[in-house]
Design a protein around this motif. Structure first.
Motif, PDB file in Angstrom:
ATOM      1  N   GLU A 217       0.672  -1.116  -0.085  1.00 53.30           N
ATOM      2  CA  GLU A 217       0.202   0.001  -0.176  1.00 53.30           C
ATOM      3  C   GLU A 217       0.735   1.232  -0.217  1.00 53.30           C
ATOM      4  O   GLU A 217       0.194   2.353  -0.560  1.00 53.30           O
ATOM      5  N   ASP A 218       1.942   1.220   0.791  1.00 50.35           N
ATOM      6  CA  ASP A 218       2.930   2.152   0.751  1.00 50.35           C
ATOM      7  C   ASP A 218       4.449   2.105   0.333  1.00 50.35           C
ATOM      8  O   ASP A 218       4.855   1.976   1.441  1.00 50.35           O
ATOM      9  N   PRO A 219       4.436   1.981  -0.812  1.00 52.59           N
ATOM     10  CA  PRO A 219       5.816   1.205  -1.236  1.00 52.59           C
ATOM     11  C   PRO A 219       7.638   1.954  -1.253  1.00 52.59           C
ATOM     12  O   PRO A 219       7.973   1.819  -1.396  1.00 52.59           O
ATOM     13  N   ALA A 220       6.921   3.692  -1.417  1.00 54.81           N
ATOM     14  CA  ALA A 220       7.431   4.534  -0.884  1.00 54.81           C
ATOM     15  C   ALA A 220       8.933   4.300   0.894  1.00 54.81           C
ATOM     16  O   ALA A 220       9.435   4.653   0.722  1.00 54.81           O
ATOM     17  N   ASP A 221       7.597   3.606   1.567  1.00 56.71           N
ATOM     18  CA  ASP A 221       7.984   3.596   3.135  1.00 56.71           C
ATOM     19  C   ASP A 221       8.503   2.177   3.316  1.00 56.71           C
ATOM     20  O   ASP A 221       8.375   1.515   4.262  1.00 56.71           O
ATOM     21  N   ALA A 222       8.334   1.478   1.846  1.00 56.75           N
ATOM     22  CA  ALA A 222       8.875  -0.202   2.092  1.00 56.75           C
ATOM     23  C   ALA A 222       9.756  -0.394   3.084  1.00 56.75           C
ATOM     24  O   ALA A 222      10.141  -1.748   4.139  1.00 56.75           O
ATOM     25  N   ALA A 223      11.619   0.016   2.179  1.00 54.77           N
ATOM     26  CA  ALA A 223      12.622   0.142   3.585  1.00 54.77           C
ATOM     27  C   ALA A 223      11.888  -0.103   4.956  1.00 54.77           C
ATOM     28  O   ALA A 223      12.856  -0.616   5.923  1.00 54.77           O
ATOM     29  N   ALA A 224      11.137   1.674   5.453  1.00 49.17           N
ATOM     30  CA  ALA A 224      11.475   1.200   6.844  1.00 49.17           C
ATOM     31  C   ALA A 224      10.622   0.197   7.266  1.00 49.17           C
ATOM     32  O   ALA A 224      10.561  -0.035   8.740  1.00 49.17           O
ATOM     33  N   TYR A 225       9.533  -0.156   6.706  1.00 51.25           N
ATOM     34  CA  TYR A 225       8.652  -1.379   7.574  1.00 51.25           C
ATOM     35  C   TYR A 225       9.953  -2.535   7.592  1.00 51.25           C
ATOM     36  O   TYR A 225       9.618  -3.592   8.638  1.00 51.25           O
ATOM     37  N   GLN A 226      10.729  -3.086   6.588  1.00 48.98           N
ATOM     38  CA  GLN A 226      11.154  -4.162   6.613  1.00 48.98           C
ATOM     39  C   GLN A 226      12.254  -4.067   7.716  1.00 48.98           C
ATOM     40  O   GLN A 226      12.638  -4.561   8.963  1.00 48.98           O
ATOM     41  N   ALA A 227      12.473  -2.905   7.719  1.00 52.66           N
ATOM     42  CA  ALA A 227      13.964  -2.232   9.179  1.00 52.66           C
ATOM     43  C   ALA A 227      13.184  -2.680  10.272  1.00 52.66           C
ATOM     44  O   ALA A 227      13.102  -3.277  11.223  1.00 52.66           O
ATOM     45  N   ASN A 228      11.735  -2.214  10.698  1.00 49.42           N
ATOM     46  CA  ASN A 228      11.513  -2.665  11.678  1.00 49.42           C
ATOM     47  C   ASN A 228      10.947  -3.451  11.481  1.00 49.42           C
ATOM     48  O   ASN A 228      10.794  -4.267  12.819  1.00 49.42           O
ATOM     49  N   LEU A 229      10.131  -4.770  10.734  1.00 44.89           N
ATOM     50  CA  LEU A 229      10.021  -5.482  10.868  1.00 44.89           C
ATOM     51  C   LEU A 229      11.468  -6.701  11.554  1.00 44.89           C
ATOM     52  O   LEU A 229      11.409  -7.548  12.642  1.00 44.89           O
ATOM     53  N   ALA A 230      12.114  -6.271  10.987  1.00 42.63           N
ATOM     54  CA  ALA A 230      14.175  -6.331  11.416  1.00 42.63           C
ATOM     55  C   ALA A 230      14.389  -6.561  12.646  1.00 42.63           C
ATOM     56  O   ALA A 230      14.202  -7.023  14.152  1.00 42.63           O
ATOM     57  N   ALA A 231      13.402  -5.228  13.301  1.00 43.31           N
ATOM     58  CA  ALA A 231      13.988  -5.501  14.336  1.00 43.31           C
ATOM     59  C   ALA A 231      13.542  -5.940  15.635  1.00 43.31           C
ATOM     60  O   ALA A 231      13.542  -6.461  16.488  1.00 43.31           O
ATOM     61  N   TYR A 232      12.041  -6.207  15.476  1.00 41.70           N
ATOM     62  CA  TYR A 232      10.784  -6.657  16.384  1.00 41.70           C
ATOM     63  C   TYR A 232      11.185  -7.836  16.094  1.00 41.70           C
ATOM     64  O   TYR A 232      11.640  -8.973  17.131  1.00 41.70           O
ATOM     65  N   ASN A 233      11.636  -8.701  15.025  1.00 38.43           N
ATOM     66  CA  ASN A 233      11.501 -10.693  14.747  1.00 38.43           C
ATOM     67  C   ASN A 233      13.308 -10.372  16.021  1.00 38.43           C
ATOM     68  O   ASN A 233      13.021 -11.834  16.937  1.00 38.43           O
TER      69      ASN A 233
END
Length: 316
Positions: free
Chosen positions: A160-176
């Protein structure tokens, strides 16, 4: 697609919003989000926590269920309906936990992505009854499932928001990384309980995934179902007391979102400790801000420490 114009609500829903009082309208009007913020509606307390951790400051999360509210039989408010109508993404737990959600989505006119966070998980079977036909919905009590659930949320955000995809991926990695640390910590603590004392009696059958993951023994539950609306008969209470005595279980664990009265009765009849009050487990829902179960990570740590202290016979 970020922040589309508000969808037109069906007339029946508008009537509900208008007659529901000014609170819903005012709350919506004063909660303006920064431009470009992804609007997310999350159903349960756990799902909302996951949604916030993955989204960070790129998302605004409307959480439908409040702490210590039973998710099985909830009636959405006018504000919930309006939030869904204006959302970019709706995230649900799935496994039929939110039986009330689909009609609300239809009434709100929402046609965007609905993320079923349980898709792809191995679901524990129910007892074949209508309430348990879809299986055990308490999937979050295995941290490995949470990693898959948050990955599904991240994928939907990025779409839905490809412009911020990198931020979501980084957040996911940190939470994982936090989830992996939690999983290892729980396993080590459970291993400290003598093997013959790793036996659970709970308010209702909400900890099946936790029990399977950490190799505990489930003796029985006060509510004989995944659904908290079910009740034990007098004969079932007597049978559970017998099971507790036969298994040598040492404690009955109440849950923060359920009254402890029956647990106290069963504990008294079985002659075992009842863990309730501030030490009660968080099963269906997170606790309020400031409580021991305010976040998913805190909830699982609290549950584990409570179980370990009680089953080892140490002070809480």
């Amino acid at each position: 697609m970020l922040s589309p114009p508000a969808r037109a609500l069906p007339s029946a829903v508008l009537l509900v919003l208008l007659t529901g009082g000014c609170a819903a309208t005012n709350a919506s009007a004063t909660s303006a989000d920064p431009p470009g913020t992804l609007k997310v509606v999350a159903t349960t307390t756990q799902i909302a926590d996951f949604a916030r951790n993955v989204g960070g400051d790129k998302v605004s999360v409307h959480q439908i269920l409040k702490p210590n509210v039973d998710p099985h039989d909830y009636e959405p408010s006018p504000l919930d309906i309006q939030a869904i109508s204006e959302a970019d993404v709706v995230v649900k737990n799935g496994v039929d936990l939110e039986r009330w959600l689909d009609p609300v989505i239809a009434a709100a006119g929402f046609e965007g992505p609905v993320v079923d966070a349980s898709q792809g998980l191995r679901i524990r079977k129910g007892d074949g009854s209508r309430e348990e036909a879809a299986g055990d919905p308490h999937v979050w009590h295995d941290p490995r499932n949470v990693k898959l659930m948050t990955a599904a949320i991240e994928k939907a955000y990025a779409a839905e928001d490809p412009a911020d995809a990198a931020a979501y991926q980084a957040n996911l990695a940190a939470y994982n990384a936090k989830i992996d640390a939690l999983d290892a910590d729980i396993a080590a603590k459970i291993q400290s309980i003598p093997a013959d004392r790793r036996k659970l009696v709970t308010n209702h059958d909400a900890l099946g995934y936790y029990i399977d993951r950490y190799k505990l023994t489930f003796v029985g539950s006060i509510i004989p179902s995944f659904d908290t609306s079910a009740e034990l008969s007098a004969s079932q209470i007597s049978d559970l007391v017998t099971k507790i005595k036969a298994a040598g279980a040492t404690a009955v664990f109440s849950e923060a979102s359920l009254p402890p009265k029956t647990a106290e009765t069963i504990g008294r009849e079985a002659g075992v400790r009842v863990v309730a009050g501030e030490d009660a487990l968080y099963g269906d829902t997170l606790g309020p801000d400031g409580s021991a179960g305010a976040t998913y990570l805190q909830m699982e740590e609290h549950n584990t420490d409570t179980l370990v202290n009680a089953l080892r016979g140490t002070a809480a």
